[in-house]
Design a protein around this motif. Sequence first.
Motif, PDB file in Angstrom:
ATOM      1  N   LYS A 192       1.106  -1.072   0.365  1.00 22.33           N
ATOM      2  CA  LYS A 192       0.307  -0.190  -0.074  1.00 22.33           C
ATOM      3  C   LYS A 192       0.821   1.456   0.139  1.00 22.33           C
ATOM      4  CE  LYS A 192      -3.561  -1.790   0.215  1.00 22.33           C
ATOM      5  NZ  LYS A 192      -5.303  -1.218  -0.709  1.00 22.33           N
ATOM      6  N   THR A 193       2.236   1.394   0.821  1.00 17.23           N
ATOM      7  CA  THR A 193       3.047   2.356   0.723  1.00 17.23           C
ATOM      8  C   THR A 193       3.607   2.684  -0.322  1.00 17.23           C
ATOM      9  OG1 THR A 193       3.232   2.169   3.009  1.00 17.23           O
ATOM     10  CG2 THR A 193       4.946   3.817   2.059  1.00 17.23           C
ATOM     11  N   VAL A 194       4.103   1.217  -1.045  1.00 22.08           N
ATOM     12  CA  VAL A 194       4.541   1.592  -2.489  1.00 22.08           C
ATOM     13  C   VAL A 194       3.541   2.147  -3.416  1.00 22.08           C
ATOM     14  CG1 VAL A 194       5.350   0.213  -4.680  1.00 22.08           C
ATOM     15  CG2 VAL A 194       5.769  -0.285  -2.262  1.00 22.08           C
ATOM     16  N   THR A 195       2.134   1.539  -3.052  1.00 25.92           N
ATOM     17  CA  THR A 195       1.080   2.416  -4.603  1.00 25.92           C
ATOM     18  C   THR A 195       1.079   4.051  -4.534  1.00 25.92           C
ATOM     19  OG1 THR A 195       0.193   0.300  -4.301  1.00 25.92           O
ATOM     20  CG2 THR A 195      -1.345   2.333  -4.554  1.00 25.92           C
ATOM     21  N   ALA A 196       1.083   4.351  -2.485  1.00 24.88           N
ATOM     22  CA  ALA A 196       1.119   5.488  -2.562  1.00 24.88           C
ATOM     23  C   ALA A 196       2.270   6.617  -3.161  1.00 24.88           C
ATOM     24  CB  ALA A 196       1.194   6.164  -0.642  1.00 24.88           C
ATOM     25  N   LEU A 197       3.903   5.931  -2.845  1.00 22.84           N
ATOM     26  CA  LEU A 197       4.561   6.441  -3.596  1.00 22.84           C
ATOM     27  C   LEU A 197       3.986   6.916  -5.529  1.00 22.84           C
ATOM     28  CD1 LEU A 197       7.093   4.744  -1.491  1.00 22.84           C
ATOM     29  CD2 LEU A 197       6.423   6.914  -1.613  1.00 22.84           C
ATOM     30  N   THR A 198       3.744   5.284  -5.837  1.00 18.86           N
ATOM     31  CA  THR A 198       3.757   5.555  -7.548  1.00 18.86           C
ATOM     32  C   THR A 198       2.685   6.416  -7.695  1.00 18.86           C
ATOM     33  OG1 THR A 198       2.663   3.153  -7.226  1.00 18.86           O
ATOM     34  CG2 THR A 198       5.158   3.228  -7.528  1.00 18.86           C
ATOM     35  N   ASN A 199       1.762   6.916  -7.220  1.00 23.73           N
ATOM     36  CA  ASN A 199       0.398   7.051  -7.441  1.00 23.73           C
ATOM     37  C   ASN A 199       1.137   8.717  -7.971  1.00 23.73           C
ATOM     38  OD1 ASN A 199      -1.457   5.249  -7.464  1.00 23.73           O
ATOM     39  ND2 ASN A 199      -2.579   5.383  -5.261  1.00 23.73           N
ATOM     40  N   VAL A 200       2.304   9.622  -6.761  1.00 20.70           N
ATOM     41  CA  VAL A 200       2.192  10.744  -7.479  1.00 20.70           C
ATOM     42  C   VAL A 200       3.950  10.911  -8.352  1.00 20.70           C
ATOM     43  CG1 VAL A 200       1.558  11.753  -5.688  1.00 20.70           C
ATOM     44  CG2 VAL A 200       3.327  10.725  -5.016  1.00 20.70           C
TER      45      VAL A 200
END
Length: 124
Positions: A102-110
């Motif tokens: 979920k943290t990787v997703t938050a990072l790649t989303n930006v």
Amino acid sequence: VPSQELPLKTRGRYVVGKSGRRVLLACVNWYGASQRQMVMNGLDNQPASVMASRIVELKFNCIRLPFSLEMVLDNMSVPRPEEMLAANPELLGLSPMEVFDKTVTALTNVGLLVILNNHVSSAV
């Protein structure tokens, strides 16, 4: 790094995009998942999405995430999850690996590039 430049590769000592142009990486390290807490530091203070946006505001374009094999391979729980994930209640009840995802997703989303670093076998 524009998505049309992905995947990146190396040419000699340089990192280049699909077009062959040099890509300059400005990375920050976000530790914690390779330690006994099994999740990135700071998830008790700020939502992952807020921290990801702040990293971009500070002009970084990539992030290194150290992790342990123990987090990946063992069926574990986040120690003291109410404390470790206080600013991210949506992550409560997830395994350390799910929190990592979920943290990787938050990072790649930006738009951040993520460098995964198998830092240690056992969390330290």
